[in-house]
Design an enzyme around this catalytic site. Structure first.
Site, PDB file in Angstrom:
ATOM      1  N   SER A 169       0.831  -1.144  -0.003  1.00  0.00           N
ATOM      2  CA  SER A 169      -0.008   0.044   0.061  1.00  0.00           C
ATOM      3  C   SER A 169       0.663   1.237  -0.018  1.00  0.00           C
ATOM      4  CB  SER A 169      -0.854  -0.021   1.350  1.00  0.00           C
ATOM      5  OG  SER A 169      -1.432   1.294   1.475  1.00  0.00           O
ATOM      6  N   TYR A 178      -2.529  -0.340  10.760  1.00  0.00           N
ATOM      7  CA  TYR A 178      -2.246  -0.722   8.998  1.00  0.00           C
ATOM      8  C   TYR A 178      -1.003  -0.326   8.529  1.00  0.00           C
ATOM      9  CZ  TYR A 178      -3.791  -1.194   4.387  1.00  0.00           C
ATOM     10  OH  TYR A 178      -3.771  -1.584   3.000  1.00  0.00           O
TER      11      TYR A 178
END
Length: 269
Positions: free
Chosen positions: A137, A150
């Protein structure tokens, strides 16, 4: 790498980026070993793919050691695989203080620990030349408010990808790190979509991300960052993090409105 005829184990195949990837890879002639936690969803996906008889379903909870071992030892894996794509993941958008211990643990276990352990177990079954693609990501290089756990998990996977790739130098196996930006999937809550609209953040469809991932596999591209200005911010954050600190500080009040809504409600009373 030419994907035609290649055997690919794809984790998290039954939704979002995984489902789109399954369709894209199958259209390029790959034979897919589709992993997920819901057998009915996997079978429905398999039936939708070109030449469904060529593909196989593997149902397992990757965070459960016994189920992970059963997946690794599945008869369909006896002949090995050409490509492993670690795609399964989860996220929780909220201020850290508003997340439960279970939510934090789930992100670290599924996003980081499970793929590392799965990769380790599957290394003897990877054919050469072979590829491991870890789906990361942009938040694996940019710490972003509301995504602390995250980000921690995706920063770790970026480091794992880089280190393992260097460890496997000369082995015939390459490790690719592929990092999308915001993507429209079921993992994102309505608050995330509302925040992205408020900030003017660009989001991509799973199909778009899948096309770029396939292109990265074909080119065997070691590092791939998707989207603008995300690519710029990744570089700036590495070289001049203070600039990114100041840029993101301007977004703080908007992010807080969606990531920490209780505080805003209390503040308005």
């Amino acid at each position: 790498m030419n994907l035609d005829g290649k055997r690919i184990l794809l984790t998290g195949a039954s939704g979002g980026i995984g489902e789109a990837l399954a369709h894209a890879l199958a259209s390029h002639g790959a034979t897919l070993l589709l992993h997920g936690r819901k057998s009915a969803a996997l079978e429905a996906l398999r039936q939708q793919l070109p030449n469904p008889e060529r593909h196989h379903c593997l149902c397992a909870d990757l965070c459960h050691p016994q189920e992970r071992r059963q997946l690794v030892n599945a008869p369909v894996l006896a002949d090995g695989v050409d490509i492993l794509i670690n795609n399964a993941g989860t996220n929780q958008f909220a201020w850290l203080e508003d997340q439960t211990e279970e939510q934090i643990t789930a992100q670290i276990e599924l996003n980081t620990l499970a793929p590392i352990l799965l990769t380790r177990a599957l290394l003897p079954k990877l054919r050469t030349p072979g590829l491991i693609m870890n789906i990361g990501s942009s938040f694996g290089a940019i710490g972003y408010a509301g995504y602390s756990a995250y980000c921690a998990s995706k920063f770790a996977m970026r480091g794992f990808s880089e280190a393992l790739g260097r460890e496997l130098e000369g082995s015939g196996i390459k490790v690719l790190h592929f990092a999308p930006r915001a993507t429209r999937t079921h993992l994102n809550s309505p608050d995330v979509y509302a925040m992205n609209v408020a900030l003017g953040t660009q989001t991509d469809s799973p199909d778009e991300v899948a096309e770029w991932a396939v292109a990265s596999l074909e080119r065997e591209q070691i590092r791939t960052w998707i989207g603008w200005p995300e690519k710029l911010f990744v570089r700036l954050n590495a070289l001049l993090p203070g600039l990114v600190d100041r840029a993101l500080a301007k977004q703080h009040s908007i992010i807080s409105r969606f990531a920490h809504p209780l505080a805003h409600k209390e503040g308005s009373q």
